[in-house]
Design a protein around this motif. Structure first.
Motif, PDB file in Angstrom:
ATOM      1  N   GLY A  79       0.785  -1.219   0.000  1.00 23.61           N
ATOM      2  CA  GLY A  79       0.000   0.000   0.000  1.00 23.61           C
ATOM      3  C   GLY A  79       0.819   1.273   0.000  1.00 23.61           C
ATOM      4  N   THR A  80       2.137   1.149  -0.106  1.00 25.86           N
ATOM      5  CA  THR A  80       2.975   2.348  -0.153  1.00 25.86           C
ATOM      6  C   THR A  80       3.508   2.551  -1.571  1.00 25.86           C
ATOM      7  OG1 THR A  80       5.127   1.329   0.221  1.00 25.86           O
ATOM      8  CG2 THR A  80       3.776   1.731   2.171  1.00 25.86           C
ATOM      9  N   PHE A  81       4.316   3.607  -1.713  1.00 27.32           N
ATOM     10  CA  PHE A  81       4.933   3.877  -3.022  1.00 27.32           C
ATOM     11  C   PHE A  81       5.947   2.802  -3.390  1.00 27.32           C
ATOM     12  CE2 PHE A  81       9.225   5.534  -1.968  1.00 27.32           C
ATOM     13  CZ  PHE A  81       9.127   5.456  -0.589  1.00 27.32           C
ATOM     14  N   LEU A  82       6.260   1.907  -2.450  1.00 21.83           N
ATOM     15  CA  LEU A  82       7.235   0.846  -2.705  1.00 21.83           C
ATOM     16  C   LEU A  82       6.565  -0.518  -2.945  1.00 21.83           C
ATOM     17  CD1 LEU A  82       9.903   1.733   0.004  1.00 21.83           C
ATOM     18  CD2 LEU A  82      10.081   2.092  -2.454  1.00 21.83           C
ATOM     19  N   ALA A  83       5.268  -0.484  -3.200  1.00 18.43           N
ATOM     20  CA  ALA A  83       4.530  -1.748  -3.319  1.00 18.43           C
ATOM     21  C   ALA A  83       5.086  -2.675  -4.394  1.00 18.43           C
ATOM     22  CB  ALA A  83       3.055  -1.454  -3.584  1.00 18.43           C
ATOM     23  N   GLU A  84       5.693  -2.087  -5.435  1.00 20.41           N
ATOM     24  CA  GLU A  84       6.220  -2.906  -6.535  1.00 20.41           C
ATOM     25  C   GLU A  84       7.731  -3.089  -6.436  1.00 20.41           C
ATOM     26  OE1 GLU A  84       4.037  -3.757  -9.488  1.00 20.41           O
ATOM     27  OE2 GLU A  84       2.716  -3.456  -7.765  1.00 20.41           O
ATOM     28  N   THR A  85       8.305  -2.594  -5.381  1.00 18.02           N
ATOM     29  CA  THR A  85       9.768  -2.551  -5.293  1.00 18.02           C
ATOM     30  C   THR A  85      10.328  -3.827  -4.682  1.00 18.02           C
ATOM     31  OG1 THR A  85       9.628  -0.161  -5.006  1.00 18.02           O
ATOM     32  CG2 THR A  85      11.705  -1.192  -4.418  1.00 18.02           C
ATOM     33  N   GLU A  86      11.458  -4.229  -5.250  1.00 17.86           N
ATOM     34  CA  GLU A  86      12.127  -5.430  -4.769  1.00 17.86           C
ATOM     35  C   GLU A  86      13.298  -5.023  -3.879  1.00 17.86           C
ATOM     36  OE1 GLU A  86      14.629  -9.117  -6.799  1.00 17.86           O
ATOM     37  OE2 GLU A  86      13.705  -7.599  -8.062  1.00 17.86           O
ATOM     38  N   LEU A  87      13.502  -5.753  -2.812  1.00 15.41           N
ATOM     39  CA  LEU A  87      14.634  -5.495  -1.926  1.00 15.41           C
ATOM     40  C   LEU A  87      15.722  -6.510  -2.223  1.00 15.41           C
ATOM     41  CD1 LEU A  87      15.624  -3.786   0.534  1.00 15.41           C
ATOM     42  CD2 LEU A  87      14.691  -5.583   1.990  1.00 15.41           C
ATOM     43  N   VAL A  88      16.916  -6.004  -2.554  1.00 15.87           N
ATOM     44  CA  VAL A  88      18.038  -6.884  -2.867  1.00 15.87           C
ATOM     45  C   VAL A  88      19.085  -6.691  -1.772  1.00 15.87           C
ATOM     46  CG1 VAL A  88      19.791  -7.502  -4.572  1.00 15.87           C
ATOM     47  CG2 VAL A  88      17.583  -6.584  -5.326  1.00 15.87           C
ATOM     48  N   ILE A  89      19.408  -7.767  -1.080  1.00 19.00           N
ATOM     49  CA  ILE A  89      20.327  -7.670   0.055  1.00 19.00           C
ATOM     50  C   ILE A  89      21.655  -8.323  -0.295  1.00 19.00           C
ATOM     51  CG2 ILE A  89      20.734  -8.367   2.442  1.00 19.00           C
ATOM     52  CD1 ILE A  89      17.698  -8.268   2.842  1.00 19.00           C
TER      53      ILE A  89
END
Ligand SMILES: [Zn+2]
Length: 128
Positions: free
Chosen positions: A55-65
Motif C-alpha cells: 500500500g505504499t509507493f514501494l509496493a512494486e519494489t524489490e529489496l536486494v540484500i
C-alpha cells in the motif's frame, strides 16, 4: 523486533529521497548492504519489507540484500581473518582478541534502481 524498526527507517529514508524528486520515479529495486556482524537476518528483513511496503509507493519494489562477511585484522600477525560469528572472535594464529574490524558492520542503502517517464533506461542513485 529489530528488523521491523530497520525496515521502517529504510522506507522513511527512501521516501525522503523520493519526495525530493521533481518527478517521483518508479523505484524498481533497493540494493541494501548488510554486514554479517550487524546481527540482522536478511530473511527477516525481506519479510518485514514485504509486509511494510504494501500500500505504499514501494509496493512494486524489490529489496536486494548483499551480505558482507565479517573480516577482522590482526596487528601482531599483520593479516586479516574471518572470525566465526557467535563462536570464536580471536585470531586463529595467535589467539589475540578481535579488535580491528575491517568489514561486517555495514548497514546501508547501496543504490536504488528506478525509472521515470523521461528516463527510459535505468538510473542509479548511489549512497543516499
Ligand atoms: Zn594474530
Amino acid at each position: 523486533m529489530h528488523e521491523t524498526d530497520m525496515t521502517r527507517a529504510l522506507i522513511l529514508t527512501v521516501k525522503d529521497w523520493w519526495d525530493a524528486q521533481t518527478e517521483p520515479p518508479r523505484i524498481e529495486r533497493i540494493h541494501l548492504t548488510v554486514g554479517k556482524f550487524t546481527c540482522v537476518e536478511p530473511v527477516s528483513l525481506q519479510f518485514s519489507f514485504e509486509v511494510q511496503r504494501q500500500g505504499t509507493f514501494l509496493a512494486e519494489t524489490e529489496l536486494v540484500i548483499e551480505e558482507i562477511p565479517l573480516v577482522a585484522f590482526c596487528h601482531p600477525c599483520q593479516q586479516s581473518y574471518e572470525p566465526e560469528i557467535g563462536l570464536h572472535y580471536a585470531c586463529p594464529q595467535c589467539q589475540s582478541p578481535m579488535e580491528d574490524i575491517r568489514s561486517g558492520r555495514e548497514l546501508k542503502i547501496d543504490r536504488l534502481e528506478y525509472c521515470t517517464d523521461s528516463t527510459p533506461s535505468q538510473a542509479y542513485a548511489p549512497n543516499i
